[in-house]
Design an enzyme around this catalytic site. Structure first.
Site, PDB file in Angstrom:
ATOM      1  N   ARG A   1      -5.373 -14.355 -39.672  1.00  0.00           N
ATOM      2  CA  ARG A   1      -5.037 -13.548 -41.001  1.00  0.00           C
ATOM      3  C   ARG A   1      -3.622 -13.733 -41.627  1.00  0.00           C
ATOM      4  NH1 ARG A   1      -9.387 -13.407 -39.462  1.00  0.00           N
ATOM      5  NH2 ARG A   1     -10.851 -11.759 -38.916  1.00  0.00           N
TER       6      ARG A   1
ATOM      7  N   CYS B   1     -10.527  -3.871 -42.017  1.00  0.00           N
ATOM      8  CA  CYS B   1      -9.748  -3.418 -40.857  1.00  0.00           C
ATOM      9  C   CYS B   1      -8.318  -3.382 -41.293  1.00  0.00           C
ATOM     10  CB  CYS B   1      -9.728  -4.896 -40.029  1.00  0.00           C
ATOM     11  SG  CYS B   1     -11.429  -5.217 -39.225  1.00  0.00           S
TER      12      CYS B   1
ATOM     13  N   GLU C   1      -2.872  -5.313 -40.763  1.00  0.00           N
ATOM     14  CA  GLU C   1      -3.755  -6.462 -41.336  1.00  0.00           C
ATOM     15  C   GLU C   1      -3.636  -6.417 -43.002  1.00  0.00           C
ATOM     16  OE1 GLU C   1      -8.249  -8.094 -41.562  1.00  0.00           O
ATOM     17  OE2 GLU C   1      -7.132  -7.929 -39.565  1.00  0.00           O
TER      18      GLU C   1
END
Length: 222
Positions: free
Chosen positions: A99, A147, A217
């Site tokens: 990420r 998310c 995130e």
């Protein structure tokens, strides 16, 4: 007090095929990217089905799912550095990790993705499969930003949040999904304060119970 630049012009939404490569603008929506790849029988991006956002954002954050990430398919990125200088990063200069990438402080303009040859029907079936999987495990179709937290080394963030009994917790128009606790859904006119309140609650409870610090995130501008 800040300047927000939105790449809204048609140039930033272009896409065309060059053999097994796709050239696409940073503002191109991921669902449009997948549809074009399917139409041209190019495979390798199906796992992105259902992820909200654009090509540029996905590359900057190395978006992924089911053990795959878009960084694996990026061959070249055209960008502006923080001084406004145009640059081209090729595969060897690109650094992707979970990420994240070395492009998060740049303005991505366009990218070149390398895909594999596939069969249109099979590609479409995989896309539908991923969408169904998301629907069954992650949310109710309400607006969300994907998310909220990265998965720590000790386990999926969603399971840690669920173990704290936070599914269904709400604030204003925002609610923690009853299907996947790492999703915050906008059920009715939620604002950023509602979402940030729930994120803080999730972090505090997970720290209290597991002594694990959750890292966002999504990006938060304050």
């Amino acid at each position: 007090n800040a300047l927000v630049i939105r790449l809204a012009g048609s140039f930033f939404k272009h896409i065309y095929r060059d053999g097994r490569f796709l050239e696409c603008g940073a503002a191109l929506k991921l669902n449009r990217l997948l549809a074009y790849a399917e139409d041209n029988a190019l495979t390798g991006l199906e796992f992105l089905a259902g992820i909200p956002g654009t090509v540029g954002g996905a590359i900057a954050g190395n978006a992924g799912a089911w053990g795959k990430a878009i960084g694996d398919r990026v061959e070249e990125v055209r960008l502006l550095d923080m001084k406004g200088k145009p640059r081209i990063f090729v595969r060897g200069e690109l650094k992707f990790s979970y990420r994240s990438s070395n492009l998060d402080k740049c303005v991505i303009v366009s990218a070149r993705l390398k895909l594999g040859k596939g069969e249109k029907g099979a590609i479409g079936s995989r896309i539908k499969g991923y969408l169904l999987r998301r629907s069954e495990t992650q949310g109710s179709g309400l607006p969300n930003a994907g998310c909220v937290f990265k998965n720590p080394a000790k386990g999926p963030a969603g399971k840690l949040i669920d173990a704290c009994g936070l599914k269904g917790a709400c604030r204003g128009g925002a609610v923690i999904s009853n299907k996947h606790a790492n999703f915050i859904l906008n059920r009715e006119k939620a604002d950023s304060g509602d979402v940030l309140f729930l994120m803080d609650l999730m972090r505090r409870r997970v720290w209290q119970k597991f002594k694990i610090r959750l890292k966002p995130e999504i990006k938060i501008w304050k």
